[in-house]
Design an enzyme around this catalytic site. Sequence first.
Site, PDB file in Angstrom:
ATOM      1  N   HIS A  67      50.559 -15.608   5.096  1.00 16.88           N
ATOM      2  CA  HIS A  67      50.821 -15.645   3.480  1.00 16.88           C
ATOM      3  C   HIS A  67      49.712 -15.451   3.014  1.00 16.88           C
ATOM      4  O   HIS A  67      48.405 -15.570   3.441  1.00 16.88           O
ATOM      5  CB  HIS A  67      51.787 -16.995   3.276  1.00 16.88           C
ATOM      6  CG  HIS A  67      52.771 -16.935   3.863  1.00 16.88           C
ATOM      7  ND1 HIS A  67      54.023 -16.996   2.945  1.00 16.88           N
ATOM      8  CD2 HIS A  67      53.318 -17.459   5.040  1.00 16.88           C
ATOM      9  CE1 HIS A  67      55.084 -16.980   3.686  1.00 16.88           C
ATOM     10  NE2 HIS A  67      54.718 -17.634   5.034  1.00 16.88           N
ATOM     11  N   GLU A  99      47.442 -19.445   4.404  1.00 21.67           N
ATOM     12  CA  GLU A  99      47.392 -18.762   3.131  1.00 21.67           C
ATOM     13  C   GLU A  99      45.916 -18.219   2.909  1.00 21.67           C
ATOM     14  O   GLU A  99      44.822 -18.875   2.774  1.00 21.67           O
ATOM     15  CB  GLU A  99      47.597 -20.029   1.943  1.00 21.67           C
ATOM     16  CG  GLU A  99      48.831 -20.629   2.116  1.00 21.67           C
ATOM     17  CD  GLU A  99      49.936 -19.671   1.399  1.00 21.67           C
ATOM     18  OE1 GLU A  99      49.842 -18.618   0.930  1.00 21.67           O
ATOM     19  OE2 GLU A  99      51.288 -20.218   1.347  1.00 21.67           O
TER      20      GLU A  99
END
Length: 406
Positions: A302, A365
Site C-alpha cells: 500500500h 505503507e
Amino acid sequence: MIRVFLVAAACCLAAVLGLPADAAPGAESPASANSASAAVSRYTVTADILNVRGEPSLTAPVIGKLKQGAVVEKLEESGEWFRVRAGELTGWAHSDYLQPADDGTVTGPDEDGLTDAAPPPSNPKAIGRGIRGTASRKPVETETADNAVRTGHVLGDAVRVRTGPGTDYEIEGHLNRGDRVSVIASEGEWYRIETESGLAGWIAAAYIGFRTDGEPAGDALRGRVIVVDPGHGGNDSGTIGTTYGTYEKTLNLSTALLLKRELELRGAVVVMTRAADEEKPSLQERVEIAARSGGDAFVSIHYNSAETKASGILTFYYSAGKDKPLAAAIEHRLAEGGLGLDSNGISFGNFHVVRENSLPAVLLELGFLTNERDEGLARTESYQLAAARAIAQGLEDYFASQEERS
C-alpha cells in the site's frame, strides 16, 4: 488526470534526490554521453506498440508511441530505461522492447501519432513480466530468451487462456491453480503456453510461477510460496496523490509486480491476489487466496495518506507471535535500503488482511501520497524497485532466521 510538466518534474526530482540539475531524468551528463557513444546507439522496437514516457518510470505520462520495427537513437540510459529519439519525439522507453539495430533510419510520428518504420525484424524478442500488454489483432510469433521452453504452473483459479497476448482477445479456455504448463514464448507481459492436454494460448505472466524443484538448495527463499497482495484495484483507487494525482492502486500493482520478479529471481513461488488493474478482490477473498495457496508469508503493498505532511514508510503487523518477526525483518531492510524515505518503524495494525490471515502477514505503507516529496519518489520505478528488493531481502532474512531456530 495527472498533469506533469516534464522539465519541472525532472528538476523537482533532482532536488528531492539531492542531485545537480543536470542529473535529473532527461538531462544528459558527460558520463551518460560517454557511455552512450561507447555502446550501440541505434535500436529497433520489438513490441507492437511501445509507449514513450516523459520520465523513466511506468507511472510517468505517455508522450508518444512507437510502432514495431521503428529504429530509434539511444541518447542515455537509467536502469532498465533508455532515453530515445525518433524524429521529433524524444522520451524514455523500456529496454526490454528495444534490440540493437544493424540498419534502418530513425523515423518520426505519422498522422495517427505513431512512429512508422521499415518492415519489422524477423523473430523479434519482447521479454517481460507483469499482467497487461497492448493487444494486437495480427498473429504474434515471439520467442523466449535463448529459445528455451520453461515449465511453470498456474497461480490462480479459473485463469483465462486467450487466443492472443491481451485482454481483448477471445477466451480459449481456463486453467486452475497448480496446473502445469510449458511456457514457449512471451510477448510483452504475456506468456504463450501449452498444456499436456493440448490447450494452447496466452496467459498474463503474473499468473504463472516457475517451480524450483531439483535446483540446488541453499537460498532462504528457494521453494517458499509468498503471497503478494497489491491493495485496492478496479473502481477502488485507494489514496489519490495530492500533487500529481497518482492513484494508489496503480503504484500498489506496479510495486507488487517488481516484488514478484525479485522473489522469483531468489527462487520463490509467488501468488498474486490480483494481477490486473481492473481486478478488485474483497478483503476476505484476499485472505482466502492466502489460505488456499499453502503459502509461507503474506505481504500487502500500500501507499499512505494523512491530513498532515506526514512522510515515510510504515510496517504493520497484527499478531506479536506470528507476524511481528516478519514485520521486523522487512522493516529493517526498508530502513537500511537507501530508498530516500525514512522508515517509521513497525506498528500494530488492525487490518483485515493481516488480522484474519493464517500466514505470517504484514501490511506495508511505502510512503505518503499526500506528501509532495513522498509522492514524487513513489512514482519512480527506481524507488519501487529499491522497495521491492528491500522487501525481498527482508523475507530472506526472516526465513533464514526461522531455519536457524529449527
